[in-house]
Design a protein around this motif. Sequence first.
Motif, mmCIF file in Angstrom:
data_model
loop_
_atom_site.group_PDB
_atom_site.id
_atom_site.type_symbol
_atom_site.label_atom_id
_atom_site.label_comp_id
_atom_site.label_asym_id
_atom_site.label_seq_id
_atom_site.Cartn_x
_atom_site.Cartn_y
_atom_site.Cartn_z
ATOM 1 N N MET A 1 0.416 -1.247 -0.151
ATOM 2 C CA MET A 1 0.027 0.222 -0.374
ATOM 3 C C MET A 1 0.726 1.186 0.305
ATOM 4 O O MET A 1 1.704 1.519 0.626
ATOM 5 C CB MET A 1 -0.928 0.452 1.345
ATOM 6 N N GLY A 2 0.746 1.847 -1.181
ATOM 7 C CA GLY A 2 1.346 3.270 -1.321
ATOM 8 C C GLY A 2 0.818 4.483 -0.697
ATOM 9 O O GLY A 2 -0.094 3.521 0.153
ATOM 10 N N GLU A 3 1.378 5.999 -0.967
ATOM 11 C CA GLU A 3 0.592 7.194 -0.183
ATOM 12 C C GLU A 3 -0.447 6.552 -0.413
ATOM 13 O O GLU A 3 -1.762 7.202 -0.224
ATOM 14 C CB GLU A 3 1.119 7.892 -0.497
ATOM 15 N N LYS A 4 -0.836 6.726 -1.747
ATOM 16 C CA LYS A 4 -2.174 6.449 -3.001
ATOM 17 C C LYS A 4 -3.538 5.636 -2.128
ATOM 18 O O LYS A 4 -4.814 5.720 -1.681
ATOM 19 C CB LYS A 4 -2.240 6.469 -3.895
ATOM 20 N N GLU A 5 -2.882 4.252 -1.983
ATOM 21 C CA GLU A 5 -3.700 3.591 -1.617
ATOM 22 C C GLU A 5 -3.978 3.836 -0.339
ATOM 23 O O GLU A 5 -5.079 3.168 1.032
ATOM 24 C CB GLU A 5 -2.719 2.111 -1.278
ATOM 25 N N ILE A 6 -3.165 4.234 0.983
ATOM 26 C CA ILE A 6 -3.330 4.844 2.058
ATOM 27 C C ILE A 6 -4.574 6.021 2.098
ATOM 28 O O ILE A 6 -5.411 5.864 3.501
ATOM 29 C CB ILE A 6 -2.556 5.194 3.281
ATOM 30 N N ARG A 7 -4.151 7.006 1.223
ATOM 31 C CA ARG A 7 -5.626 7.974 1.262
ATOM 32 C C ARG A 7 -6.876 7.138 1.361
ATOM 33 O O ARG A 7 -7.101 7.363 1.731
ATOM 34 C CB ARG A 7 -4.988 8.217 0.833
ATOM 35 N N ARG A 8 -7.005 6.381 -0.001
ATOM 36 C CA ARG A 8 -7.818 6.226 -0.074
ATOM 37 C C ARG A 8 -8.947 5.046 0.885
ATOM 38 O O ARG A 8 -9.960 5.671 0.728
ATOM 39 C CB ARG A 8 -7.793 4.641 -1.554
ATOM 40 N N HIS B 1 0.718 9.741 9.693
ATOM 41 C CA HIS B 1 0.534 8.690 10.234
ATOM 42 C C HIS B 1 1.203 7.329 10.343
ATOM 43 O O HIS B 1 1.556 6.624 11.129
ATOM 44 C CB HIS B 1 -0.934 8.675 11.240
ATOM 45 N N PHE B 2 1.313 6.784 9.446
ATOM 46 C CA PHE B 2 1.862 5.616 8.628
ATOM 47 C C PHE B 2 3.172 5.982 8.377
ATOM 48 O O PHE B 2 4.139 4.651 8.065
ATOM 49 C CB PHE B 2 0.697 4.942 8.086
ATOM 50 N N LEU B 3 3.051 7.035 6.988
ATOM 51 C CA LEU B 3 4.245 6.797 6.270
ATOM 52 C C LEU B 3 5.562 8.285 7.098
ATOM 53 O O LEU B 3 5.320 9.183 6.568
ATOM 54 C CB LEU B 3 4.127 7.153 4.870
ATOM 55 N N LYS B 4 6.516 7.999 8.293
ATOM 56 C CA LYS B 4 6.256 9.208 8.838
ATOM 57 C C LYS B 4 7.938 9.363 8.017
ATOM 58 O O LYS B 4 8.652 10.841 8.776
ATOM 59 C CB LYS B 4 6.811 8.910 9.925
ATOM 60 N N PHE B 5 8.701 8.881 8.081
ATOM 61 C CA PHE B 5 9.728 8.664 6.655
ATOM 62 C C PHE B 5 9.650 9.562 5.501
ATOM 63 O O PHE B 5 8.745 8.255 5.255
ATOM 64 C CB PHE B 5 11.017 8.059 7.470
#
Length: 118
Positions: free
Chosen positions: A25-32, A50-54
């Motif tokens: 799950m990339g940024e787009k999938e997490i956002r969805r 909150h999930f991809l802090k770095f």
Amino acid sequence: MFVRKVDAKTTPISEIYDDWERIWMGEKEIRRFLAYTGLSAPPYNLRVEHFLKFPFLRGISAGKFMRKLQKLGVTWSFNSDVVRRGVLQAVGYKWRDIEEFEHMRVFGRKEVSAHAGI
């Protein structure tokens, strides 16, 4: 355990359904996912950050994502069926296709309405 990027247009749902925790799950999938499940609204107000802090972290496996939701106190995240449906929907599968596949797994055939010809 390797993760895999899933394209809903080319990958049948039967290939990925049981092994959903390995979906990348990339940024787009997490956002969805957050939008579909309502977690981006109060009282949770969760964001991708909150999930991809770095900055070098470009994505996360669905299994790790579920464990992070549990640590944040999202109570329904302990129900893996609900999270699986949300993840599959976030990567591009339609809700109707997910429900149809689950029905086929349980009952083995499509039910035909008695009034289908009318």
